[in-house]
Design a protein around this motif. Structure first.
Motif, short mmCIF file in Angstrom:
data_model
loop_
_atom_site.label_atom_id
_atom_site.label_comp_id
_atom_site.label_asym_id
_atom_site.label_seq_id
_atom_site.Cartn_x
_atom_site.Cartn_y
_atom_site.Cartn_z
N LYS A 1 17.96 -42.81 33.75
CA LYS A 1 18.09 -43.42 32.42
C LYS A 1 16.74 -43.55 31.73
CE LYS A 1 22.45 -45.87 33.17
NZ LYS A 1 23.16 -47.18 33.16
N GLY A 2 15.97 -42.47 31.78
CA GLY A 2 14.71 -42.40 31.05
C GLY A 2 13.50 -42.97 31.76
N LYS A 3 13.68 -43.58 32.94
CA LYS A 3 12.55 -44.17 33.64
C LYS A 3 12.27 -43.45 34.96
CE LYS A 3 13.16 -48.87 31.80
NZ LYS A 3 13.35 -50.30 32.16
N VAL A 4 11.00 -43.26 35.28
CA VAL A 4 10.61 -42.71 36.57
C VAL A 4 10.78 -43.81 37.61
CG1 VAL A 4 8.77 -41.65 37.92
CG2 VAL A 4 8.98 -41.12 35.48
N VAL A 5 11.66 -43.59 38.59
CA VAL A 5 12.01 -44.66 39.53
C VAL A 5 11.30 -44.55 40.87
CG1 VAL A 5 14.26 -45.07 38.47
CG2 VAL A 5 14.06 -43.35 40.29
N ASN A 6 10.60 -43.43 41.12
CA ASN A 6 9.79 -43.35 42.33
C ASN A 6 8.34 -43.60 41.95
OD1 ASN A 6 9.61 -40.69 41.03
ND2 ASN A 6 8.51 -40.06 42.87
N HIS A 7 7.43 -43.32 42.88
CA HIS A 7 6.00 -43.57 42.63
C HIS A 7 5.23 -42.27 42.85
CE1 HIS A 7 7.71 -47.53 43.78
NE2 HIS A 7 6.97 -47.93 42.77
N PRO A 8 5.09 -41.43 41.80
CA PRO A 8 4.38 -40.15 41.96
C PRO A 8 2.99 -40.35 42.55
CG PRO A 8 5.50 -40.24 39.84
CD PRO A 8 5.61 -41.61 40.44
N SER A 9 2.63 -39.45 43.46
CA SER A 9 1.39 -39.65 44.22
C SER A 9 0.13 -39.46 43.39
CB SER A 9 1.37 -38.71 45.43
OG SER A 9 1.36 -37.36 45.03
N ASP A 10 0.24 -38.82 42.22
CA ASP A 10 -0.92 -38.69 41.32
C ASP A 10 -1.23 -40.01 40.62
OD1 ASP A 10 -1.07 -36.05 42.01
OD2 ASP A 10 -0.43 -35.26 40.07
N GLY A 11 -0.29 -40.95 40.69
CA GLY A 11 -0.46 -42.20 39.95
C GLY A 11 0.22 -42.17 38.60
N VAL A 12 0.41 -40.97 38.07
CA VAL A 12 1.14 -40.77 36.82
C VAL A 12 2.06 -39.57 37.02
CG1 VAL A 12 -0.66 -41.72 35.33
CG2 VAL A 12 -0.69 -39.29 35.90
N GLU A 13 3.06 -39.44 36.15
CA GLU A 13 3.99 -38.32 36.25
C GLU A 13 3.29 -37.02 35.87
OE1 GLU A 13 8.45 -37.04 34.62
OE2 GLU A 13 7.36 -38.70 33.68
N ARG A 14 3.49 -36.00 36.65
CA ARG A 14 2.84 -34.70 36.45
C ARG A 14 3.74 -33.77 35.62
NH1 ARG A 14 1.40 -31.30 41.79
NH2 ARG A 14 -0.24 -32.89 41.97
N GLY A 15 3.13 -32.96 34.78
CA GLY A 15 3.88 -31.88 34.12
C GLY A 15 4.27 -30.83 35.13
N VAL A 16 5.53 -30.36 35.07
CA VAL A 16 6.04 -29.40 36.05
C VAL A 16 6.67 -28.22 35.34
CG1 VAL A 16 6.40 -31.15 37.83
CG2 VAL A 16 8.24 -30.67 36.21
N GLY A 17 7.09 -27.22 36.14
CA GLY A 17 7.64 -26.01 35.55
C GLY A 17 9.09 -26.16 35.11
N ASP A 18 9.93 -26.80 35.92
CA ASP A 18 11.33 -26.94 35.55
C ASP A 18 11.89 -28.20 36.18
OD1 ASP A 18 11.39 -26.06 38.17
OD2 ASP A 18 12.72 -24.37 37.82
#
Length: 510
Positions: free
Chosen positions: A487-504
């Motif tokens: 529902k629009g929110k990142v619910v885990n904790h990405p290891s970079d500290g912020v959400e990373r841009g990805v391919g797909d």
């Protein structure tokens, strides 16, 4: 010698030398999620509602014990779980680098240990086994390590690494929980389950604004109105900087092939509310008006020598200016223009790009106002049947197959990941699986957070998916790319500290 270092070296000999042991190799069959039918009366008819719950015990990693979990309903047919298990006991060590890696041959390890001793420090040589997987045999390697420190003593390890560096010995501080050997954890996971018999929406893939550019999973989810999403497959970070959103392997979005398959690699195949996992092959050909037929080697990627590559309007960048030749085609395959390489791919067009001898093929067989018939076929290699490329069809290439027919089957070599870092080491993981009843499971195992969550090796990831009830499962991209959006929110904790841009990304749309 500092007392702490001496104590650390004494403890080093007790490190586990074999990778994931029985704790991570237990069969998860007895712990599979319960799917029980409950009959209810509705207007004189009997309907069946399937209840679903994750296991509460027998977590396949670490020490036996209860599994802490929380469940939340996202929408009708979609449940979201937080799963936590284990405790933090791992500390730190200093690893000596050999040709840029923290492992090597015995000869390399002996030489590295001598260099450490010449710097005035004792070194321990640790032999370890990278476990065998379905298509790649086990292998023995060696690490050279200096000392062990408690979790709160990381700074002390850093001082030793600095001292080695000043002596000309390249070294780094390593968290022992990343090794892939025996550990107590902890693990912190997010799990989504989708029941296609109850959920009324559909599954899709997205490449964001274009093939060439990267975009966050949450951005792709927002644009599509997806209720949940996870990051998709690996993308090419070793190509031109303007093309680094390009998937490594197959990509089909809304029935359009946007990246060719690497033969035999695993993929997640989506259509409507159905999901399955298989190995796929793609074949793309061009047939000229004069009857000449040739293979198109790639789709929406940089061309190698003597290759034909097809660029679609979703590419999002100029084609490479590599001294090749290009034929600009309209939607029906008519050649609108012949031009040197390096130009835009306008909406409603595609560009056939040739290098070397294939540039000559374009000049000879793609004259203006002629037509080229482009034929695309995607084949499910398990069934041998073509996958219909309808607007409902999406295919996402995975990193490694994990589970087949309810059993561990890690295909690291076929999927291009046959190495210590990918098979044995623990990393954040994004996983997709399908149960016997057709329920889709999406899971993110967070990692690279000492004391909070250690991630999983590929073998561990396979056993986690079996524990969750998957009959088929695949590893998607992981590391800093792992992201789950609800529902629009990142619910885990990405290891970079912020959400990373990805391919797909994998999107679930209501």
């Amino acid at each position: 010698m500092p007392r702490r270092l001496a104590a650390g070296l004494a403890a080093l000999s007790f490190l586990a030398a074999a990778a994931p042991t029985a704790a991570s190799a237990r069969s998860a069959a007895s712990a599979a999620p319960a799917e029980t039918a409950r009959a209810t009366r509705q207007a004189g008819t009997t309907a069946t509602r399937v209840q679903f719950a994750l296991p509460t015990k027998d977590f396949p990693l670490g020490q036996p014990g209860p599994v802490t979990q929380k469940k939340k309903s996202v929408t009708k047919g979609i449940d979201f779980f937080t799963v936590v298990h284990g405790e933090a006991t791992d500390g730190y060590t200093v690893s000596v680098l050999m040709n840029g890696k923290d492992y090597g041959s015995r000869e390399q390890a002996d030489a590295a240990a001598e260099a450490v001793q010449a710097a005035g420090l004792p070194a321990g040589i640790q032999e370890f086994t990278r476990p065998a997987v379905a298509d790649y045999p086990a292998g023995v390697s060696y690490m050279v390590r200096v000392g062990m420190w408690k979790p709160e003593e990381k700074a002390e390890a850093g001082k030793i690494a600095k001292k080695l560096g000043e002596a000309g010995v390249k070294a780094k501080v390593d968290f022992l929980g990343d090794d892939g050997f025996q550990t107590t954890g902890p693990w912190d996971m997010r799990v989504l389950t989708v029941d296609p018999r109850v959920f009324g929406g559909s599954y899709h893939a997205s490449l964001g604004t274009s093939v060439a550019k990267r975009e966050t999973t949450s951005s792709m989810a927002k644009k599509a109105g997806a209720v949940v999403a996870v990051n998709g497959g690996f993308f090419n970070i070793h190509t031109d900087k303007n093309l680094r959103g390009e998937p490594v392997g197959v990509s089909v979005v809304n029935g359009r092939l946007l990246s060719e398959a690497v033969l035999g690699r695993s993929a997640l195949i989506l259509k409507g509310r159905t999901a399955r996992i298989s190995e796929v092959a793609t074949a793309v050909t061009a047939t000229s008006a004069d009857g000449e037929k040739t293979v198109i080697n790639g789709v929406n990627r940089a061309a190698a020598a003597d290759e034909l590559v097809l660029y679609t309007e979703e590419f999002g960048e100029k084609t490479p200016a590599d001294e090749g030749a290009e034929a600009v085609l309209d939607a029906k395959g008519q050649v609108l223009e012949l031009r040197p390489a390096g130009g835009k791919v306008a909406a409603g067009t595609s560009v056939l790009h040739g290098t070397g001898i294939m540039a000559d093929w374009i000049w000879s067989h793609a004259w203006e106002n002629w037509s080229l018939k482009i034929t695309t076929k995607v084949t499910d290699m398990r069934s041998g049947k073509a996958i219909p490329l309808t607007p409902e069809t999406s295919v996402i290439g995975g990193g490694v197959g994990l589970v087949r027919d309810g059993r561990e089957r890690v295909t690291a070599q076929a999927d291009g990941q046959a190495n210590i870092n990918m098979i044995l080491r623990r990393h954040p993981r994004t996983l997709a699986g399908v149960t016997k009843s057709g329920r889709l499971i999406l899971a993110v195992v967070d990692g690279r957070k000492p004391g909070v969550t250690v991630g999983a090796s590929m073998i561990e990831a396979a056993h986690v998916m079996m524990w969750l009830g998957a009959r088929q499962a695949i590893n998607l991209d992981g590391g800093g790319s792992s992201a789950m959006v609800v529902k629009g929110k990142v619910v885990n904790h990405p290891s970079d500290g912020v959400e990373r841009g990805v391919g797909d990304a994998v999107l679930i749309v209501p």
